[in-house]
Design a protein around this motif. Structure first.
Motif, short mmCIF file in Angstrom:
data_model
loop_
_atom_site.label_atom_id
_atom_site.label_comp_id
_atom_site.label_asym_id
_atom_site.label_seq_id
_atom_site.Cartn_x
_atom_site.Cartn_y
_atom_site.Cartn_z
N GLY A 1 0.80 -1.21 0.00
CA GLY A 1 0.00 0.00 0.00
C GLY A 1 0.83 1.26 0.00
N LEU A 2 0.25 2.32 0.53
CA LEU A 2 0.85 3.65 0.52
C LEU A 2 1.52 3.94 1.85
CD1 LEU A 2 0.86 5.89 -1.69
CD2 LEU A 2 -1.05 6.94 -0.46
N ARG A 3 2.73 4.54 1.78
CA ARG A 3 3.46 4.90 2.99
C ARG A 3 3.49 6.42 3.14
NH1 ARG A 3 8.74 0.94 2.12
NH2 ARG A 3 7.87 -0.93 3.14
N LEU A 4 2.98 6.91 4.26
CA LEU A 4 3.02 8.33 4.57
C LEU A 4 3.96 8.56 5.74
CD1 LEU A 4 2.00 11.29 4.41
CD2 LEU A 4 0.15 10.60 5.99
N GLY A 5 4.98 9.39 5.53
CA GLY A 5 5.88 9.76 6.60
C GLY A 5 5.47 11.10 7.19
N VAL A 6 5.36 11.15 8.52
CA VAL A 6 4.97 12.38 9.20
C VAL A 6 6.07 12.77 10.19
CG1 VAL A 6 3.27 13.49 10.70
CG2 VAL A 6 2.53 11.82 8.96
N HIS A 7 6.55 14.01 10.08
CA HIS A 7 7.56 14.48 11.03
C HIS A 7 6.90 15.50 11.95
CE1 HIS A 7 11.09 17.05 12.31
NE2 HIS A 7 11.32 15.86 12.83
#
Length: 269
Positions: free
Chosen positions: A136-142
């Protein structure tokens, strides 16, 4: 040799050295990053000639004693032609200041800069283990807290509720995707349970890496979201990832608001 006296934290150091490296490449001058000679051991540059503690000590004290000159780039938009002439003339010189910036040269030599700041195998291996097989889709949040309580008057100091609201909007933009959200940050009091409870339909992961591991992991995501910060910016640099800087958490999120590194790095706060 141009010794680069870096400013700020690791991501700032990568960008500042990248600018001076690009200038040096364009003008046939060798460069050395003083921070990556001893402080951040996770990158290819740390294993290249001159990047060692003795060279760092030499440059630091030679400059301090006036044995080699120093030029500084401390004012945005100033005329630095005199400083550049010194950089061309002197056999050895120390360069410092956040506004040593040559954006077009940085883009020109970005492939070489990326090679210099390639992550060591141990970093890549740990990140690969953390992320596992792609699904699926990978979302990185900082999530940037800490010094952001006062940075620009606290303008970019957002709550867990505000970050989660933006992530929910991203989820709505990709309703048919399986979404994994990787949340990195510098807040030891981050309310992890809030994200787990309120991000329905998302797998939420808190990687707990060192700074290089966090940037490496974010660089392997498909999209990035964060407050305006060089940390998320550097993560986006590695693979030209689409990055959304939250400048106003109340602004509705659209796909068009995600920007590239080459655009955003010209407008650092």
């Amino acid at each position: 040799m141009i010794f680069v006296h870096d400013k700020g934290r690791m991501a700032n150091n990568i960008l500042q050295y990248g600018h001076v490296y690009a200038w040096g490449r364009e003008h046939g001058r060798k460069t050395m990053s003083m921070r990556f000679a001893y402080k951040y051991p996770w990158f290819h540059i740390c294993h290249t000639p001159h990047h060692n503690f003795p060279t760092y000590l030499f440059a630091k004290y030679a400059a301090k004693l006036g044995l080699i000159p120093t030029v500084r780039f401390d004012k945005e938009g100033a005329d630095y032609s005199r400083e550049e002439q010194q950089m061309l003339k002197r056999k050895m010189i120390l360069v410092g200041g956040w506004f040593a910036r040559w954006h077009d040269l940085f883009v020109k030599y970005k492939p070489e800069i990326l090679q210099l700041f390639a992550f060591d195998d141990a970093v890549e291996q740990k990140v690969s283990k953390t992320m596992g097989a792609k699904s699926g889709l990978r979302l990185g949040v900082h999530i940037r807290r800490g010094d952001y309580a006062t940075f620009h008057g606290g303008r970019f100091f957002y709550s867990d509720e505000q970050y989660a609201a933006v992530i929910k909007q991203f989820r709505k933009l990709h309703p048919d995707e399986t979404l994994t959200v990787y949340i990195c940050g510098n807040d030891p009091k981050l309310d992890r349970s809030y994200y787990q409870q309120h991000l329905e339909g998302c797998k939420v992961v808190f990687p707990e890496g060192n700074p290089a591991e966090d940037i490496c992991l974010l660089s392997h995501c498909d999209y990035l979201i964060g407050a305006p910060s060089t940390f998320s910016l550097v993560a986006a640099m590695y693979r030209d990832l689409p990055l959304y800087w939250i400048e106003n958490p109340n602004t509705p999120l659209t796909k068009e608001q995600f920007k590239s590194f080459n655009e955003l790095f010209r407008h650092i706060y």
